[in-house]
Design a protein around this motif. Structure first.
Motif: not given
Length: 513
Positions: A341-367
Protein backbone atom coordinates in the motif's frame (compact mmCIF):
# COMPACT_ATOMS: atom_id res chain seq x y z
CA UNK A 1 7.45 -22.43 -24.53
CA UNK A 2 3.93 -22.36 -25.95
CA UNK A 3 0.63 -22.08 -24.07
CA UNK A 4 -1.02 -24.60 -26.39
CA UNK A 5 1.45 -27.28 -25.32
CA UNK A 6 -0.73 -27.86 -22.25
CA UNK A 7 -3.71 -28.74 -24.42
CA UNK A 8 -1.52 -31.04 -26.53
CA UNK A 9 -0.33 -32.81 -23.37
CA UNK A 10 -3.88 -33.28 -22.06
CA UNK A 11 -5.01 -34.60 -25.45
CA UNK A 12 -2.22 -37.17 -25.39
CA UNK A 13 -2.86 -38.26 -21.79
CA UNK A 14 -6.69 -38.29 -21.69
CA UNK A 15 -8.01 -37.90 -25.25
CA UNK A 16 -11.54 -39.09 -24.40
CA UNK A 17 -11.96 -36.94 -21.28
CA UNK A 18 -14.49 -34.12 -21.81
CA UNK A 19 -12.83 -30.74 -22.33
CA UNK A 20 -16.00 -28.76 -23.10
CA UNK A 21 -19.71 -29.34 -22.51
CA UNK A 22 -21.87 -27.02 -24.60
CA UNK A 23 -25.60 -27.10 -25.26
CA UNK A 24 -25.84 -30.89 -25.21
CA UNK A 25 -22.57 -31.53 -27.07
CA UNK A 26 -19.35 -32.91 -25.60
CA UNK A 27 -15.93 -32.07 -27.00
CA UNK A 28 -13.22 -34.42 -25.69
CA UNK A 29 -9.65 -33.21 -25.22
CA UNK A 30 -8.45 -35.16 -28.23
CA UNK A 31 -11.09 -33.55 -30.43
CA UNK A 32 -10.41 -30.03 -29.14
CA UNK A 33 -6.69 -30.41 -29.86
CA UNK A 34 -7.38 -31.86 -33.32
CA UNK A 35 -9.69 -28.95 -34.20
CA UNK A 36 -7.16 -26.39 -32.97
CA UNK A 37 -4.39 -28.15 -34.90
CA UNK A 38 -6.38 -28.15 -38.13
CA UNK A 39 -7.21 -24.44 -37.77
CA UNK A 40 -3.55 -23.67 -37.07
CA UNK A 41 -2.64 -25.36 -40.37
CA UNK A 42 -5.29 -23.28 -42.14
CA UNK A 43 -4.12 -20.03 -40.58
CA UNK A 44 -0.52 -20.70 -41.57
CA UNK A 45 -1.64 -21.52 -45.11
CA UNK A 46 -3.18 -18.06 -45.23
CA UNK A 47 0.00 -16.32 -44.16
CA UNK A 48 -0.40 -16.09 -40.39
CA UNK A 49 2.81 -16.61 -38.44
CA UNK A 50 4.47 -15.95 -35.09
CA UNK A 51 3.70 -12.54 -33.54
CA UNK A 52 0.86 -11.84 -36.00
CA UNK A 53 -2.38 -10.80 -34.34
CA UNK A 54 -5.55 -12.89 -34.72
CA UNK A 55 -8.76 -11.27 -33.49
CA UNK A 56 -11.36 -13.45 -31.77
CA UNK A 57 -14.64 -11.58 -32.22
CA UNK A 58 -16.67 -14.42 -30.79
CA UNK A 59 -19.16 -15.04 -27.98
CA UNK A 60 -18.94 -17.97 -25.56
CA UNK A 61 -18.99 -20.81 -28.10
CA UNK A 62 -16.53 -23.71 -28.54
CA UNK A 63 -15.08 -21.98 -31.62
CA UNK A 64 -13.52 -19.44 -29.25
CA UNK A 65 -11.46 -22.13 -27.51
CA UNK A 66 -10.53 -23.73 -30.84
CA UNK A 67 -9.42 -20.38 -32.29
CA UNK A 68 -7.55 -19.41 -29.12
CA UNK A 69 -5.44 -22.57 -29.02
CA UNK A 70 -4.93 -22.59 -32.79
CA UNK A 71 -3.51 -19.08 -32.58
CA UNK A 72 -1.26 -20.08 -29.69
CA UNK A 73 -0.01 -23.15 -31.59
CA UNK A 74 1.17 -20.77 -34.32
CA UNK A 75 2.97 -18.54 -31.86
CA UNK A 76 0.64 -15.74 -32.92
CA UNK A 77 -1.13 -13.33 -30.55
CA UNK A 78 -4.83 -13.55 -29.69
CA UNK A 79 -6.81 -10.29 -29.64
CA UNK A 80 -10.04 -10.66 -27.69
CA UNK A 81 -12.98 -8.49 -28.80
CA UNK A 82 -16.18 -8.13 -26.79
CA UNK A 83 -18.93 -9.88 -28.75
CA UNK A 84 -21.41 -7.07 -28.04
CA UNK A 85 -19.16 -4.42 -29.60
CA UNK A 86 -20.42 -2.68 -32.71
CA UNK A 87 -18.58 -1.41 -35.79
CA UNK A 88 -16.85 1.68 -34.34
CA UNK A 89 -15.56 -0.23 -31.31
CA UNK A 90 -14.44 -3.19 -33.43
CA UNK A 91 -12.69 -0.85 -35.87
CA UNK A 92 -10.71 0.77 -33.07
CA UNK A 93 -9.49 -2.53 -31.61
CA UNK A 94 -8.59 -4.02 -34.99
CA UNK A 95 -6.59 -0.96 -36.02
CA UNK A 96 -4.95 -0.55 -32.62
CA UNK A 97 -3.82 -4.19 -32.55
CA UNK A 98 -3.04 -4.46 -36.27
CA UNK A 99 -4.91 -7.76 -36.46
CA UNK A 100 -4.41 -9.65 -39.72
CA UNK A 101 -7.31 -12.09 -39.33
CA UNK A 102 -10.71 -11.83 -37.67
CA UNK A 103 -12.52 -15.00 -36.62
CA UNK A 104 -16.20 -14.33 -35.98
CA UNK A 105 -19.78 -15.52 -36.51
CA UNK A 106 -22.12 -14.69 -39.39
CA UNK A 107 -24.33 -12.54 -37.14
CA UNK A 108 -21.33 -10.41 -36.11
CA UNK A 109 -19.48 -10.21 -39.43
CA UNK A 110 -21.43 -7.12 -40.47
CA UNK A 111 -19.82 -5.18 -37.62
CA UNK A 112 -16.31 -5.71 -39.01
CA UNK A 113 -15.61 -2.58 -41.12
CA UNK A 114 -13.10 -4.26 -43.41
CA UNK A 115 -12.67 -1.19 -45.62
CA UNK A 116 -11.51 0.91 -42.65
CA UNK A 117 -9.13 -1.72 -41.22
CA UNK A 118 -6.17 -1.89 -43.63
CA UNK A 119 -4.23 -4.53 -41.69
CA UNK A 120 -7.09 -7.05 -41.84
CA UNK A 121 -6.50 -9.59 -44.62
CA UNK A 122 -9.21 -12.13 -43.82
CA UNK A 123 -12.57 -12.11 -42.05
CA UNK A 124 -13.43 -15.75 -41.38
CA UNK A 125 -16.92 -16.87 -40.40
CA UNK A 126 -16.78 -19.87 -38.08
CA UNK A 127 -20.45 -20.89 -38.40
CA UNK A 128 -20.79 -20.46 -42.16
CA UNK A 129 -21.76 -23.31 -44.46
CA UNK A 130 -19.17 -24.45 -47.02
CA UNK A 131 -19.11 -22.09 -49.99
CA UNK A 132 -21.41 -19.54 -48.33
CA UNK A 133 -20.68 -16.59 -46.07
CA UNK A 134 -21.60 -12.89 -45.80
CA UNK A 135 -20.03 -10.57 -48.42
CA UNK A 136 -16.37 -9.81 -47.77
CA UNK A 137 -15.89 -12.86 -45.56
CA UNK A 138 -14.70 -16.44 -45.98
CA UNK A 139 -16.28 -19.56 -44.44
CA UNK A 140 -14.04 -21.39 -42.02
CA UNK A 141 -15.39 -24.65 -43.44
CA UNK A 142 -13.65 -23.88 -46.74
CA UNK A 143 -10.39 -23.09 -45.00
CA UNK A 144 -10.47 -26.36 -43.09
CA UNK A 145 -11.48 -28.39 -46.15
CA UNK A 146 -8.32 -27.22 -47.91
CA UNK A 147 -6.04 -28.61 -45.18
CA UNK A 148 -4.52 -31.88 -46.45
CA UNK A 149 -5.67 -34.96 -44.59
CA UNK A 150 -2.06 -35.98 -44.08
CA UNK A 151 -1.16 -32.65 -42.43
CA UNK A 152 -1.14 -34.30 -38.99
CA UNK A 153 -0.88 -32.52 -35.63
CA UNK A 154 0.44 -28.97 -35.80
CA UNK A 155 3.64 -28.75 -33.79
CA UNK A 156 3.55 -25.84 -31.32
CA UNK A 157 5.85 -23.02 -32.41
CA UNK A 158 8.46 -22.40 -29.73
CA UNK A 159 8.26 -18.93 -28.21
CA UNK A 160 10.38 -17.08 -25.66
CA UNK A 161 8.87 -16.62 -22.23
CA UNK A 162 8.65 -12.84 -22.72
CA UNK A 163 6.97 -13.05 -26.16
CA UNK A 164 3.45 -11.60 -26.23
CA UNK A 165 0.72 -14.25 -26.25
CA UNK A 166 -2.47 -12.28 -25.80
CA UNK A 167 -3.93 -8.78 -26.02
CA UNK A 168 -6.87 -8.15 -23.72
CA UNK A 169 -8.28 -4.66 -23.85
CA UNK A 170 -9.02 -2.61 -20.76
CA UNK A 171 -12.57 -1.42 -20.25
CA UNK A 172 -11.73 2.10 -21.39
CA UNK A 173 -13.87 3.84 -18.77
CA UNK A 174 -11.58 6.89 -18.80
CA UNK A 175 -10.68 6.93 -22.49
CA UNK A 176 -9.97 4.60 -25.41
CA UNK A 177 -9.27 0.97 -24.41
CA UNK A 178 -5.65 -0.03 -23.99
CA UNK A 179 -4.30 -3.38 -25.13
CA UNK A 180 -2.90 -5.18 -22.11
CA UNK A 181 0.03 -7.23 -23.41
CA UNK A 182 0.34 -10.56 -21.59
CA UNK A 183 3.32 -12.76 -22.33
CA UNK A 184 3.68 -16.52 -22.49
CA UNK A 185 5.25 -16.46 -19.02
CA UNK A 186 2.60 -14.10 -17.59
CA UNK A 187 -0.24 -16.41 -18.53
CA UNK A 188 1.42 -19.78 -17.93
CA UNK A 189 2.54 -18.93 -14.39
CA UNK A 190 -0.72 -17.23 -13.45
CA UNK A 191 -2.86 -20.08 -14.73
CA UNK A 192 -0.82 -22.60 -12.73
CA UNK A 193 -1.17 -20.46 -9.59
CA UNK A 194 -4.92 -20.08 -10.11
CA UNK A 195 -5.49 -23.80 -10.63
CA UNK A 196 -3.49 -24.63 -7.50
CA UNK A 197 -5.22 -21.99 -5.35
CA UNK A 198 -8.72 -23.06 -6.36
CA UNK A 199 -7.80 -26.73 -6.16
CA UNK A 200 -8.82 -27.77 -9.67
CA UNK A 201 -9.05 -31.52 -10.23
CA UNK A 202 -9.36 -33.47 -13.45
CA UNK A 203 -12.82 -34.67 -12.41
CA UNK A 204 -14.06 -31.11 -11.83
CA UNK A 205 -16.62 -29.43 -14.05
CA UNK A 206 -16.25 -25.65 -14.11
CA UNK A 207 -19.20 -23.40 -14.96
CA UNK A 208 -18.04 -20.83 -17.51
CA UNK A 209 -20.69 -18.24 -18.34
CA UNK A 210 -18.45 -15.23 -17.78
CA UNK A 211 -17.31 -13.84 -21.15
CA UNK A 212 -14.31 -15.52 -22.72
CA UNK A 213 -13.05 -12.20 -24.06
CA UNK A 214 -12.42 -11.21 -20.41
CA UNK A 215 -9.29 -12.28 -18.54
CA UNK A 216 -11.26 -13.97 -15.72
CA UNK A 217 -13.08 -16.33 -18.06
CA UNK A 218 -10.20 -16.78 -20.48
CA UNK A 219 -7.29 -17.38 -18.12
CA UNK A 220 -8.59 -18.27 -14.69
CA UNK A 221 -11.35 -20.62 -15.89
CA UNK A 222 -10.66 -21.85 -19.45
CA UNK A 223 -6.86 -21.98 -19.35
CA UNK A 224 -6.96 -23.07 -15.72
CA UNK A 225 -9.28 -25.97 -16.53
CA UNK A 226 -7.07 -27.14 -19.40
CA UNK A 227 -4.01 -26.88 -17.14
CA UNK A 228 -5.71 -29.29 -14.71
CA UNK A 229 -7.30 -31.50 -17.36
CA UNK A 230 -10.75 -30.57 -16.02
CA UNK A 231 -14.01 -29.97 -17.92
CA UNK A 232 -15.52 -26.61 -18.82
CA UNK A 233 -19.32 -26.38 -18.85
CA UNK A 234 -19.63 -23.51 -21.32
CA UNK A 235 -22.62 -21.15 -21.52
CA UNK A 236 -23.27 -18.28 -23.91
CA UNK A 237 -24.16 -16.06 -20.95
CA UNK A 238 -25.55 -16.24 -17.44
CA UNK A 239 -29.22 -17.18 -17.64
CA UNK A 240 -30.08 -18.42 -14.13
CA UNK A 241 -32.53 -21.20 -15.02
CA UNK A 242 -30.28 -22.51 -17.81
CA UNK A 243 -27.21 -22.57 -15.58
CA UNK A 244 -29.05 -24.06 -12.60
CA UNK A 245 -30.54 -26.83 -14.74
CA UNK A 246 -27.07 -27.63 -16.10
CA UNK A 247 -25.65 -27.82 -12.57
CA UNK A 248 -28.25 -30.47 -11.76
CA UNK A 249 -27.94 -32.34 -15.07
CA UNK A 250 -24.17 -32.23 -15.61
CA UNK A 251 -23.15 -32.30 -11.94
CA UNK A 252 -21.08 -29.13 -12.18
CA UNK A 253 -18.69 -28.84 -9.24
CA UNK A 254 -17.22 -25.32 -9.43
CA UNK A 255 -19.12 -22.05 -9.83
CA UNK A 256 -17.40 -18.78 -10.78
CA UNK A 257 -19.19 -15.45 -10.70
CA UNK A 258 -19.07 -11.79 -9.86
CA UNK A 259 -20.83 -10.15 -6.90
CA UNK A 260 -23.94 -9.16 -8.87
CA UNK A 261 -24.55 -12.81 -9.82
CA UNK A 262 -24.34 -13.96 -6.20
CA UNK A 263 -26.64 -11.09 -5.18
CA UNK A 264 -29.15 -12.21 -7.80
CA UNK A 265 -29.05 -15.83 -6.65
CA UNK A 266 -29.60 -14.79 -3.04
CA UNK A 267 -32.85 -13.21 -4.18
CA UNK A 268 -34.10 -16.46 -5.76
CA UNK A 269 -35.89 -19.46 -4.26
CA UNK A 270 -33.40 -22.27 -4.80
CA UNK A 271 -34.99 -24.73 -2.38
CA UNK A 272 -36.21 -27.04 -5.17
CA UNK A 273 -32.85 -27.12 -6.96
CA UNK A 274 -30.36 -29.93 -6.45
CA UNK A 275 -27.09 -28.03 -6.22
CA UNK A 276 -25.36 -30.67 -4.13
CA UNK A 277 -22.64 -31.25 -6.75
CA UNK A 278 -21.20 -27.75 -6.18
CA UNK A 279 -18.18 -27.89 -3.89
CA UNK A 280 -16.66 -24.47 -4.58
CA UNK A 281 -17.76 -20.92 -5.36
CA UNK A 282 -15.53 -18.01 -6.29
CA UNK A 283 -16.12 -14.32 -6.91
CA UNK A 284 -13.79 -11.85 -8.60
CA UNK A 285 -13.72 -8.92 -11.08
CA UNK A 286 -15.24 -6.49 -8.55
CA UNK A 287 -15.44 -6.13 -4.78
CA UNK A 288 -17.80 -8.48 -2.96
CA UNK A 289 -19.88 -6.62 -0.32
CA UNK A 290 -19.13 -8.17 3.05
CA UNK A 291 -22.81 -8.47 3.95
CA UNK A 292 -23.53 -10.43 0.75
CA UNK A 293 -20.67 -12.82 1.47
CA UNK A 294 -21.94 -13.43 5.01
CA UNK A 295 -25.50 -14.06 3.83
CA UNK A 296 -24.27 -16.61 1.30
CA UNK A 297 -22.28 -18.49 3.95
CA UNK A 298 -25.23 -18.47 6.35
CA UNK A 299 -27.57 -19.79 3.67
CA UNK A 300 -25.42 -22.41 1.96
CA UNK A 301 -22.82 -23.27 4.58
CA UNK A 302 -19.93 -22.48 2.23
CA UNK A 303 -17.87 -19.36 2.00
CA UNK A 304 -17.36 -17.65 -1.32
CA UNK A 305 -13.66 -17.65 -2.12
CA UNK A 306 -12.53 -14.30 -3.42
CA UNK A 307 -9.76 -13.35 -5.78
CA UNK A 308 -8.27 -10.00 -6.63
CA UNK A 309 -6.25 -8.77 -9.54
CA UNK A 310 -6.44 -6.88 -12.79
CA UNK A 311 -6.23 -7.70 -16.47
CA UNK A 312 -2.72 -6.26 -16.11
CA UNK A 313 -1.93 -9.12 -13.66
CA UNK A 314 -3.14 -11.95 -15.92
CA UNK A 315 -5.29 -11.51 -13.57
CA UNK A 316 -4.60 -13.31 -10.27
CA UNK A 317 -2.73 -11.43 -7.50
CA UNK A 318 -4.52 -12.09 -4.18
CA UNK A 319 -6.76 -14.82 -2.76
CA UNK A 320 -9.07 -15.18 0.24
CA UNK A 321 -8.03 -17.81 1.26
CA UNK A 322 -6.41 -21.20 1.26
CA UNK A 323 -5.62 -20.95 4.99
CA UNK A 324 -7.92 -18.52 6.77
CA UNK A 325 -10.94 -16.72 5.32
CA UNK A 326 -11.59 -13.15 6.45
CA UNK A 327 -14.89 -11.54 5.53
CA UNK A 328 -14.49 -8.26 3.70
CA UNK A 329 -10.97 -9.04 2.47
CA UNK A 330 -9.73 -10.12 -0.96
CA UNK A 331 -7.03 -12.08 0.81
CA UNK A 332 -3.25 -12.13 0.66
CA UNK A 333 -0.78 -12.07 -2.19
CA UNK A 334 -0.59 -15.37 -4.06
CA UNK A 335 2.61 -17.30 -4.71
CA UNK A 336 5.51 -15.20 -6.03
CA UNK A 337 3.47 -11.97 -5.88
CA UNK A 338 3.96 -8.98 -3.61
CA UNK A 339 1.31 -6.42 -2.69
CA UNK A 340 1.94 -3.15 -0.88
CA UNK A 341 0.00 0.00 0.00
CA UNK A 342 1.67 3.21 -1.21
CA UNK A 343 1.00 6.89 -0.73
CA UNK A 344 1.02 9.40 -3.59
CA UNK A 345 4.80 9.80 -3.29
CA UNK A 346 5.40 6.06 -3.71
CA UNK A 347 6.21 5.38 -0.06
CA UNK A 348 4.78 2.36 1.70
CA UNK A 349 1.98 3.13 4.15
CA UNK A 350 1.84 1.65 7.68
CA UNK A 351 -0.35 -1.41 8.12
CA UNK A 352 -3.97 -0.38 8.57
CA UNK A 353 -3.62 2.91 6.67
CA UNK A 354 -5.20 3.24 3.26
CA UNK A 355 -3.44 4.12 0.03
CA UNK A 356 -3.01 2.83 -3.51
CA UNK A 357 -2.61 -0.92 -3.98
CA UNK A 358 0.58 -1.70 -5.91
CA UNK A 359 1.55 -5.14 -7.19
CA UNK A 360 4.55 -6.97 -8.57
CA UNK A 361 4.95 -10.57 -9.63
CA UNK A 362 5.29 -12.92 -12.60
CA UNK A 363 1.79 -12.21 -13.94
CA UNK A 364 2.27 -8.45 -14.31
CA UNK A 365 1.92 -7.42 -17.95
CA UNK A 366 4.73 -6.46 -20.28
CA UNK A 367 2.91 -3.17 -20.88
CA UNK A 368 0.17 -1.58 -22.95
CA UNK A 369 0.33 -2.35 -26.66
CA UNK A 370 2.19 0.48 -28.47
CA UNK A 371 1.57 2.88 -25.55
CA UNK A 372 4.92 3.63 -23.89
CA UNK A 373 3.65 6.68 -21.98
CA UNK A 374 0.71 4.84 -20.40
CA UNK A 375 2.97 1.86 -19.70
CA UNK A 376 5.48 4.05 -17.88
CA UNK A 377 2.66 5.57 -15.82
CA UNK A 378 1.25 2.18 -14.78
CA UNK A 379 4.60 0.44 -14.17
CA UNK A 380 6.66 2.64 -11.86
CA UNK A 381 9.64 1.69 -9.73
CA UNK A 382 9.01 -1.99 -10.37
CA UNK A 383 5.38 -1.87 -9.22
CA UNK A 384 2.09 -2.04 -11.11
CA UNK A 385 -0.09 0.80 -9.88
CA UNK A 386 -3.62 -0.59 -9.70
CA UNK A 387 -5.69 2.56 -9.27
CA UNK A 388 -7.45 0.78 -6.40
CA UNK A 389 -7.46 2.18 -2.89
CA UNK A 390 -7.08 -0.28 -0.04
CA UNK A 391 -5.46 -1.13 3.25
CA UNK A 392 -3.56 -4.15 4.58
CA UNK A 393 -3.80 -5.69 8.02
CA UNK A 394 -0.88 -7.03 10.06
CA UNK A 395 -1.20 -10.48 8.48
CA UNK A 396 -1.07 -9.18 4.91
CA UNK A 397 -4.79 -9.41 4.15
CA UNK A 398 -5.89 -6.72 1.69
CA UNK A 399 -9.16 -4.82 2.09
CA UNK A 400 -10.38 -2.84 -0.91
CA UNK A 401 -11.63 0.63 -0.08
CA UNK A 402 -12.60 1.66 -3.63
CA UNK A 403 -11.38 2.81 -7.01
CA UNK A 404 -9.55 6.14 -7.06
CA UNK A 405 -11.81 7.41 -9.84
CA UNK A 406 -14.98 6.54 -7.87
CA UNK A 407 -14.03 8.52 -4.77
CA UNK A 408 -16.56 11.28 -3.97
CA UNK A 409 -15.24 14.63 -2.70
CA UNK A 410 -17.85 16.28 -0.45
CA UNK A 411 -16.53 19.67 0.73
CA UNK A 412 -13.06 18.16 1.03
CA UNK A 413 -14.25 15.02 2.82
CA UNK A 414 -13.49 11.76 1.02
CA UNK A 415 -16.43 9.39 0.63
CA UNK A 416 -15.66 5.91 -0.62
CA UNK A 417 -18.77 4.46 -2.34
CA UNK A 418 -17.96 0.90 -1.24
CA UNK A 419 -18.20 1.92 2.41
CA UNK A 420 -21.67 3.41 1.96
CA UNK A 421 -22.73 0.36 -0.05
CA UNK A 422 -21.62 -1.96 2.75
CA UNK A 423 -24.03 -0.18 5.10
CA UNK A 424 -26.87 -0.09 2.56
CA UNK A 425 -26.72 -3.86 2.15
CA UNK A 426 -27.59 -4.13 5.84
CA UNK A 427 -30.83 -2.21 5.29
CA UNK A 428 -33.95 -4.37 4.88
CA UNK A 429 -35.40 -4.04 1.40
CA UNK A 430 -32.11 -3.31 -0.42
CA UNK A 431 -31.42 -6.01 -2.99
CA UNK A 432 -28.66 -4.33 -4.98
CA UNK A 433 -27.15 -0.86 -4.89
CA UNK A 434 -24.57 1.47 -6.39
CA UNK A 435 -23.23 4.65 -4.79
CA UNK A 436 -21.71 7.37 -6.96
CA UNK A 437 -20.95 11.08 -6.94
CA UNK A 438 -22.94 13.88 -8.56
CA UNK A 439 -21.65 17.44 -9.08
CA UNK A 440 -22.67 20.10 -6.57
CA UNK A 441 -22.06 23.88 -7.02
CA UNK A 442 -21.24 24.40 -3.35
CA UNK A 443 -19.80 21.13 -2.04
CA UNK A 444 -18.07 20.03 -5.28
CA UNK A 445 -19.83 16.66 -5.13
CA UNK A 446 -22.65 14.96 -3.25
CA UNK A 447 -23.53 11.31 -2.68
CA UNK A 448 -26.15 9.65 -4.88
CA UNK A 449 -27.56 6.13 -4.82
CA UNK A 450 -29.26 3.91 -7.37
CA UNK A 451 -30.75 0.73 -6.00
CA UNK A 452 -32.94 -2.24 -6.78
CA UNK A 453 -35.44 -2.95 -4.00
CA UNK A 454 -36.37 -6.40 -2.78
CA UNK A 455 -39.68 -7.35 -4.44
CA UNK A 456 -42.62 -6.49 -2.22
CA UNK A 457 -40.60 -4.30 0.14
CA UNK A 458 -42.10 -1.02 -1.07
CA UNK A 459 -38.80 0.69 -0.30
CA UNK A 460 -38.66 4.38 -1.14
CA UNK A 461 -35.79 6.77 -1.69
CA UNK A 462 -36.74 8.86 1.32
CA UNK A 463 -36.67 5.79 3.58
CA UNK A 464 -33.12 5.11 2.40
CA UNK A 465 -32.06 8.70 3.10
CA UNK A 466 -33.62 8.56 6.58
CA UNK A 467 -31.87 5.25 7.31
CA UNK A 468 -28.52 6.66 6.21
CA UNK A 469 -28.98 9.68 8.47
CA UNK A 470 -29.26 7.29 11.41
CA UNK A 471 -26.19 5.25 10.51
CA UNK A 472 -23.74 7.49 8.64
CA UNK A 473 -21.97 10.81 9.06
CA UNK A 474 -23.90 13.69 7.51
CA UNK A 475 -21.51 14.17 4.56
CA UNK A 476 -21.97 10.50 3.54
CA UNK A 477 -25.77 10.71 3.43
CA UNK A 478 -27.12 10.62 -0.14
CA UNK A 479 -28.97 13.64 -1.48
CA UNK A 480 -30.48 11.56 -4.27
CA UNK A 481 -31.80 7.99 -4.23
CA UNK A 482 -33.29 6.39 -7.31
CA UNK A 483 -35.15 3.11 -6.92
CA UNK A 484 -34.76 1.41 -10.30
CA UNK A 485 -35.68 -1.88 -11.97
CA UNK A 486 -32.05 -2.74 -12.73
CA UNK A 487 -28.58 -1.26 -12.53
CA UNK A 488 -26.33 -0.76 -15.59
CA UNK A 489 -23.70 -3.49 -15.86
CA UNK A 490 -20.91 -4.52 -18.16
CA UNK A 491 -20.77 -7.87 -19.93
CA UNK A 492 -18.83 -9.24 -16.95
CA UNK A 493 -21.46 -8.09 -14.47
CA UNK A 494 -19.57 -5.09 -13.12
CA UNK A 495 -21.68 -2.13 -12.05
CA UNK A 496 -21.14 0.76 -14.46
CA UNK A 497 -21.07 3.79 -12.19
CA UNK A 498 -19.86 6.01 -15.01
CA UNK A 499 -23.23 5.36 -16.71
CA UNK A 500 -25.04 6.48 -13.56
CA UNK A 501 -22.89 9.62 -13.43
CA UNK A 502 -23.60 10.33 -17.09
CA UNK A 503 -27.34 9.83 -16.59
CA UNK A 504 -27.33 12.17 -13.59
CA UNK A 505 -25.40 14.82 -15.53
CA UNK A 506 -27.80 14.56 -18.48
CA UNK A 507 -30.76 14.98 -16.12
CA UNK A 508 -29.20 18.08 -14.52
CA UNK A 509 -26.76 19.63 -17.03
CA UNK A 510 -26.40 22.90 -15.09
CA UNK A 511 -25.59 21.31 -11.72
CA UNK A 512 -22.16 22.99 -11.51
CA UNK A 513 -23.19 26.40 -12.83
Amino acid sequence: MNLAATLRRRAAETPAHPAILFEGATIPYGDLDARASRLAHALRAHGVGPADRVALYLPNVPDFAVAYYATQLLGAITVSINAIFKAAEVEYLLNDSGAAVVLTLAELAGFVPRERCPAVRHVVVCDGAPGASPPGTEPLADWLAAVPAQAGPFEPVERRSDDPASLLYSSGTTGFPKGVTLTQHNIATNVATAAAASGYRADDRLALFLPLFHVYGQNYILNGAVHAGATVALFRRFVPDVVLEAIERDRITMFFGVPTIFIGLLGMDLSKRDLSSIRYEMSAASTMPEEVSRRWTERFGRRIFEGYGLTECSPFAAYNDAVEHRFGSVGRAVADFEIAIHDEQGHERPRGDWGEIVIRGPGVMAGYWNRPTETAEALRDGWLHSGDIGRMDDDGYVFIVDRVKDMINVSGFKVWPAEVEQYLYRMPGVHECAVYGVPDPVKDEQVAVALVATPGSGLTGQQVIDWCREHLAAYKVPVRVDVVAELPKSATGKLLKRVLREQAAAANPHSKD
